[in-house]
Design an enzyme around this catalytic site. Structure first.
Site, PDB file in Angstrom:
ATOM      1  N   ASP A 102     -35.958 -10.181  13.763  1.00  0.00           N
ATOM      2  CA  ASP A 102     -36.917  -9.579  14.681  1.00  0.00           C
ATOM      3  C   ASP A 102     -36.337  -9.715  16.097  1.00  0.00           C
ATOM      4  OD1 ASP A 102     -39.501  -8.532  15.353  1.00  0.00           O
ATOM      5  OD2 ASP A 102     -40.244 -10.535  15.746  1.00  0.00           O
ATOM      6  N   ASP A 158     -44.812 -13.046   5.204  1.00  0.00           N
ATOM      7  CA  ASP A 158     -46.212 -13.462   5.211  1.00  0.00           C
ATOM      8  C   ASP A 158     -46.928 -13.095   6.490  1.00  0.00           C
ATOM      9  OD1 ASP A 158     -44.726 -15.420   6.833  1.00  0.00           O
ATOM     10  OD2 ASP A 158     -46.619 -16.518   6.902  1.00  0.00           O
TER      11      ASP A 158
HETATM   12  P1  IMP Z   1     -36.995 -13.843  15.125  1.00  0.00           P
HETATM   13  O1  IMP Z   1     -36.517 -15.208  15.551  1.00  0.00           O
HETATM   14  O2  IMP Z   1     -37.904 -13.233  16.146  1.00  0.00           O
HETATM   15  O3  IMP Z   1     -35.899 -12.907  14.738  1.00  0.00           O
HETATM   16  O4  IMP Z   1     -37.970 -14.105  13.927  1.00  0.00           O
HETATM   17  C1  IMP Z   1     -37.633 -14.029  12.628  1.00  0.00           C
HETATM   18  C2  IMP Z   1     -38.785 -14.546  11.789  1.00  0.00           C
HETATM   19  O5  IMP Z   1     -40.038 -14.037  12.255  1.00  0.00           O
HETATM   20  C3  IMP Z   1     -38.631 -14.063  10.378  1.00  0.00           C
HETATM   21  O6  IMP Z   1     -37.856 -14.941   9.600  1.00  0.00           O
HETATM   22  C4  IMP Z   1     -40.070 -13.964   9.927  1.00  0.00           C
HETATM   23  O7  IMP Z   1     -40.490 -15.200   9.405  1.00  0.00           O
HETATM   24  C5  IMP Z   1     -40.871 -13.667  11.178  1.00  0.00           C
HETATM   25  N1  IMP Z   1     -41.206 -12.235  11.273  1.00  0.00           N
HETATM   26  C6  IMP Z   1     -40.721 -11.327  12.142  1.00  0.00           C
HETATM   27  N2  IMP Z   1     -41.247 -10.109  11.961  1.00  0.00           N
HETATM   28  C7  IMP Z   1     -42.109 -10.240  10.921  1.00  0.00           C
HETATM   29  C8  IMP Z   1     -42.968  -9.308  10.223  1.00  0.00           C
HETATM   30  O8  IMP Z   1     -43.047  -8.095  10.496  1.00  0.00           O
HETATM   31  N3  IMP Z   1     -43.700  -9.838   9.203  1.00  0.00           N
HETATM   32  C9  IMP Z   1     -43.643 -11.144   8.848  1.00  0.00           C
HETATM   33  N4  IMP Z   1     -42.849 -12.038   9.443  1.00  0.00           N
HETATM   34  C10 IMP Z   1     -42.081 -11.604  10.486  1.00  0.00           C
HETATM   35 MG    MG Z   2     -40.868 -16.654   8.495  1.00  0.00          MG
END
Ligand code: IMP
Ligand code: MG
Length: 178
Positions: A102, A158
């Protein structure tokens, strides 16, 4: 659960086809190498199970659990390792398996943490990628699907620990979380 889903983005059948393709690429690229596949809990547990069975070369598997401090739906960039790898990765090829990238903050932290342990290489296989949301420059070498900036659940993903057991990837209705 079904009533909380706006749209199904990827069906169980579509997912299987794509995961098999990823498994083929990984098998080809790592043939003859010592590969440790590292699933990131909890989100990646279902993808990890399917992916390792689609990899047709000998591998080892391990898991890490991480959590980011702060609000539940937004990554803060401060990542805490809740469960670490069992063994040293020095000199080994490591493939991180993630559910979704994300902002990229979790992944950036993980790549740096693992690289400091002197592995032969660290690469990433993510099932989903939300490029619009990226805040740091990280890229996964293997990527199942690029997805729009919507809140997705199912296939391990989730909302408040629910919906992980849906066999497909769906967009969660806004009314459920706002
Ligand atoms: P990042 O550090 O922002 O890249 O976050 C990654 C984590 O955020 C992932 O491993 C997910 O657990 C959570 N995440 C990000 N987007 C979503 C989504 O659309 N649905 C569910 N979990 C998400
Ligand atoms: Mg997660």
């Amino acid at each position: 659960m079904q009533k909380d889903i706006e749209t199904v983005l990827f069906s169980h059948e579509q997912i299987k086809v794509r995961v098999d393709e990823l498994g083929d690429s990984i098998s080809r690229d790592y043939r003859g190498k010592d590969l440790l596949v590292v699933g990131i809990l909890k989100g990646a547990f279902i993808f990890m199970g399917d992916l390792v069975r689609a990899i047709k070369i000998p591998i080892e598997t391990d898991f890490m659990a991480v959590s980011s401090y702060g609000a539940s739906s937004e990554s803060s960039g401060v990542v805490r390792i809740l469960m670490d790898l069992e063994k040293s990765i020095e000199g080994r090829h490591v493939l991180i398996v993630e559910d979704i990238v994300d902002t990229g903050l979790t992944l950036k932290y993980l790549i740096e943490a693992l690289n400091s342990r002197k592995p032969a290489s660290v690469k990433v296989c993510t099932f989903l990628d939300k490029p619009e949301r990226r805040r740091v420059d990280v890229k996964a070498e293997y990527n199942g699907y690029e997805v729009p900036d919507e809140f997705l659940v199912g296939y391990g993903l989730d909302y408040n620990e629910k919906y992980r057991n849906l066999p497909y990837i769906g967009i969660l209705k806004r009314e459920v979380y706002s």
